[in-house]
Every structure is written in C-alpha cells, then in structure tokens.
Design an enzyme around this catalytic site. Structure first.
Site, short mmCIF file in Angstrom:
data_model
loop_
_atom_site.label_atom_id
_atom_site.label_comp_id
_atom_site.label_asym_id
_atom_site.label_seq_id
_atom_site.Cartn_x
_atom_site.Cartn_y
_atom_site.Cartn_z
N THR A 208 -14.04 4.47 -17.51
CA THR A 208 -14.67 4.45 -18.42
C THR A 208 -14.58 5.95 -18.35
O THR A 208 -15.52 6.43 -19.41
CB THR A 208 -15.78 3.75 -17.92
N ARG B 299 -11.26 9.21 -19.71
CA ARG B 299 -10.42 9.55 -20.02
C ARG B 299 -9.32 8.71 -20.43
O ARG B 299 -9.44 8.59 -19.14
CB ARG B 299 -10.79 10.53 -20.84
N ASP C 273 -12.15 0.85 -19.59
CA ASP C 273 -13.33 0.65 -21.48
C ASP C 273 -12.39 1.84 -22.87
O ASP C 273 -12.43 2.51 -23.71
CB ASP C 273 -14.37 0.96 -20.99
N GLU D 85 -5.49 5.80 -27.55
CA GLU D 85 -6.78 4.57 -28.54
C GLU D 85 -6.71 4.94 -30.36
O GLU D 85 -7.11 6.31 -30.06
CB GLU D 85 -7.84 4.14 -27.77
N HIS E 222 -13.82 0.70 -25.57
CA HIS E 222 -14.32 1.55 -26.06
C HIS E 222 -16.18 1.59 -25.57
O HIS E 222 -16.60 2.72 -27.05
CB HIS E 222 -14.01 2.99 -26.85
N GLY F 137 -18.23 2.09 -23.92
CA GLY F 137 -20.03 3.27 -22.96
C GLY F 137 -20.98 3.54 -23.55
O GLY F 137 -21.85 3.11 -22.47
#
Length: 325
Positions: free
Chosen positions: A242, A244, A268, A273, A291, A293
């Site tokens: 979670t 990078r 995540d 991305e 993503h 988080g």
C-alpha cells in the site's frame, strides 16, 4: 487611517477536493480549480501556474526539475495533498527557494485499514471467492474449498514503521499476529505497538509469513521486492503493498505468484498506475484495489485541510507545520 486591504494570494488547485476544503480555500484565497479527469502535461501544469502565488498539487502532477525551473517567478509555495513527495523534485525545489509541504498524519488510519483489508483478502482468498459468486460458478459449500491462511500466530513483517506501519501493527496484534519490522534505525517509546526490530532486511524477510510494505519511494527502496528478496521469505508467504508501486519488481512478484513460491499478494498501488502490468488481472491469487489507501471522505478532507493550514502559515509569515522543502 485604516490600513489598505491587501489582495488575497492566488492559488491554483489541480484536482477537485472535498467541498469543505474547497470552501475554505475559496474563502481565504483567490482560487481556481482543475478537474479530476485531466492528467496534466508539463506545459499544462506551467500554464495553470501563471499568475499564481502557490499551487496545490496531488501525486498526479509531476513537478520535475525542469517543471520547477520553468515555474512562474510568482509561485513561492507548493502544497501537495499527499504524504509521498516522489512526484516532486525536492532538491530542485530547495535550489529554487520553493517551499513544499505535504499532509502526513491524516492518512494513517485509512491507509492502515486498506493494508489490513488486503492482508485479509489475500490470506483468505477473498478475490477468488467473490469471483465464484459473481460468475455463478460457486458449487456450494465444500469442506476443502478455498482454504486460506489463518492469521493467529502468524508473523507479520513490516518494511517501515512510521505512522501507517505502526497502525497496521496494532491491527495485527488484535488479530493475534506476531509483529516484526525493519527500518533505518530502531525506535522506542511507550506508545509503540509491541514489535521486534530487525536491523537487516534479510532477517525480517526470514520471519515474515506476511510482508507489508510501508516505506517511501526512493532510490534505496526501488525494486525492494525482487527475486532475491522474495526467495528469502518463508514458502507460501503473502506480500502486501500500500506504499508505492515502484517498490515492487513486477516480473519477480508475478513469477513467484505463478510458481507457487508465494501464496498470494494484495496490491493497492502499482508501477505506472493506472496502467498496471496486465498479468496481475489474470492471477487468481492477487487481491487488487485501485489505490484506495486514503479514499475516505474524512481522510481526504483531513488531507485537504492540512494543505489549508500549510498555506495559511506560509502566507502569514509562519513556518508551515508540514514543510518538506
């Protein structure tokens, strides 16, 4: 005579923020907003900075050394609505005399929730189970169906033990896990969750049934999860990220997942991305999130209000509380 009113500083916000944050910014400053659908090029970032005193950016706006060098001279501050600053060349910012702030603290609990959601999803094979139900291929309960990994008594290895890592540790302890961690230096204090420190990464890997990444992106952490480090995990381990995307060597992780070296992974964040490696989509033993988080209203509002606090301090001549450059 009363003092002449001073003109409000001009700020451009590159992405939309929660309504409470936008209202606070608009009340205090002459504010313009971008949109959530545009990924701005360097020239577009510069064009929107014209006439501005400060910018509010996100991890999607890449402030490279070249972009910073060409920023209008009026721009004196950049407030990023993120904890990570790998999208900003901090050395170039310092060289130019540009103040940069971030938003730590506000993201801790929400990101820790997602990390633990992925730990549970990966170890209990939740993605596989949901796929069976959604595609109407579930044959009904079976005694050996989708057997996963129980967490009680398992060892959680944390790479990074800042606020988020510590919050994940507290959740893990509540689930009966044993917590270990690695970072640049040991930490002490009465509020730290119970965890064993390992000065060497390889020592942490050897005892990590579940490895969760909470380190910043940088030259020393890029591709931290690679073929060599994965080989040092116990057979059947789980990897969760979670932090990078560039902390993970995708080829190595996919090979380990396909070959059975790892039981599962939970992701995540991704390198490049949203254009993640398409091979992940076909792997049943990977839990994938987009993503998420910090994706709660409370957290994004908190992050935005930290930007407001940093801007207020700067324009009032005070040291911004979350200055990183």
């Amino acid at each position: 005579m009363p003092a002449e009113p001073t003109e409000k500083p001009t700020i451009h916000v590159y992405k939309r923020l929660p309504a409470t944050v936008e209202a606070a910014l608009s009340e205090r400053y002459r504010t313009t907003f971008g949109d959530d659908e545009t990924l701005y090029t360097a020239s577009e970032i510069l064009a929107r900075a014209e006439g501005c005193d400060a910018l509010v950016v996100t991890l999607l706006e890449k402030l490279t050394a070249d972009v910073i060098a060409w920023l209008p001279k009026t721009v004196r501050m950049v407030a990023t609505c993120s904890v990570g600053t790998d999208h900003i060349d901090l050395a170039a910012a310092k060289s130019r005399g540009l103040v940069v702030t971030n938003t730590p603290g506000a993201v801790v609990e929400a990101t820790a929730d997602i990390a633990f959601l992925l730990i549970l999803a990966a170890t209990r094979r939740a993605s596989e189970g949901e796929a069976m139900v959604r595609t109407d291929t579930w044959p009904g309960w079976r005694p050996t169906q989708l057997l996963g990994m129980g967490l009680q008594g398992r060892r959680l290895g944390l790479v990074g033990f800042g606020g988020i890592g510590q919050a994940v540790a507290r959740r893990a302890l509540a689930f009966g896990m044993e917590v270990h961690w690695h970072g640049p230096r040991p930490k002490s204090g009465p509020d730290l969750p119970k965890a064993t420190y390992h000065a060497r990464l390889e020592d942490l890997l050897a005892v990590s049934d579940v490895l969760s990444l909470h380190a910043p992106s940088g030259p020393e952490t890029r591709n931290l999860v690679n073929a060599e480090t994965l080989a040092q995990l116990p057979p059947g381990a789980v990897v969760v990220n979670t932090a990078r995307g560039d902390l993970v060597d995708d080829d190595a992780l996919i090979t380990a997942l396909k070959g059975g070296r790892l039981m599962a992974a939970g992701l995540d964040v991704y390198r490049g991305e949203p254009a993640l490696d398409p091979r992940y989509r076909s792997l049943p033993n990977v839990a994938l999130l987009p993503h998420l988080g910090t994706a709660t209203l409370e957290t994004r509002t908190g992050m935005g209000m930290l930007c407001v606090e940093n801007l207020d301090a700067f324009f009032e001549g005070r040291e911004p509380p979350n200055r990183v450059a």
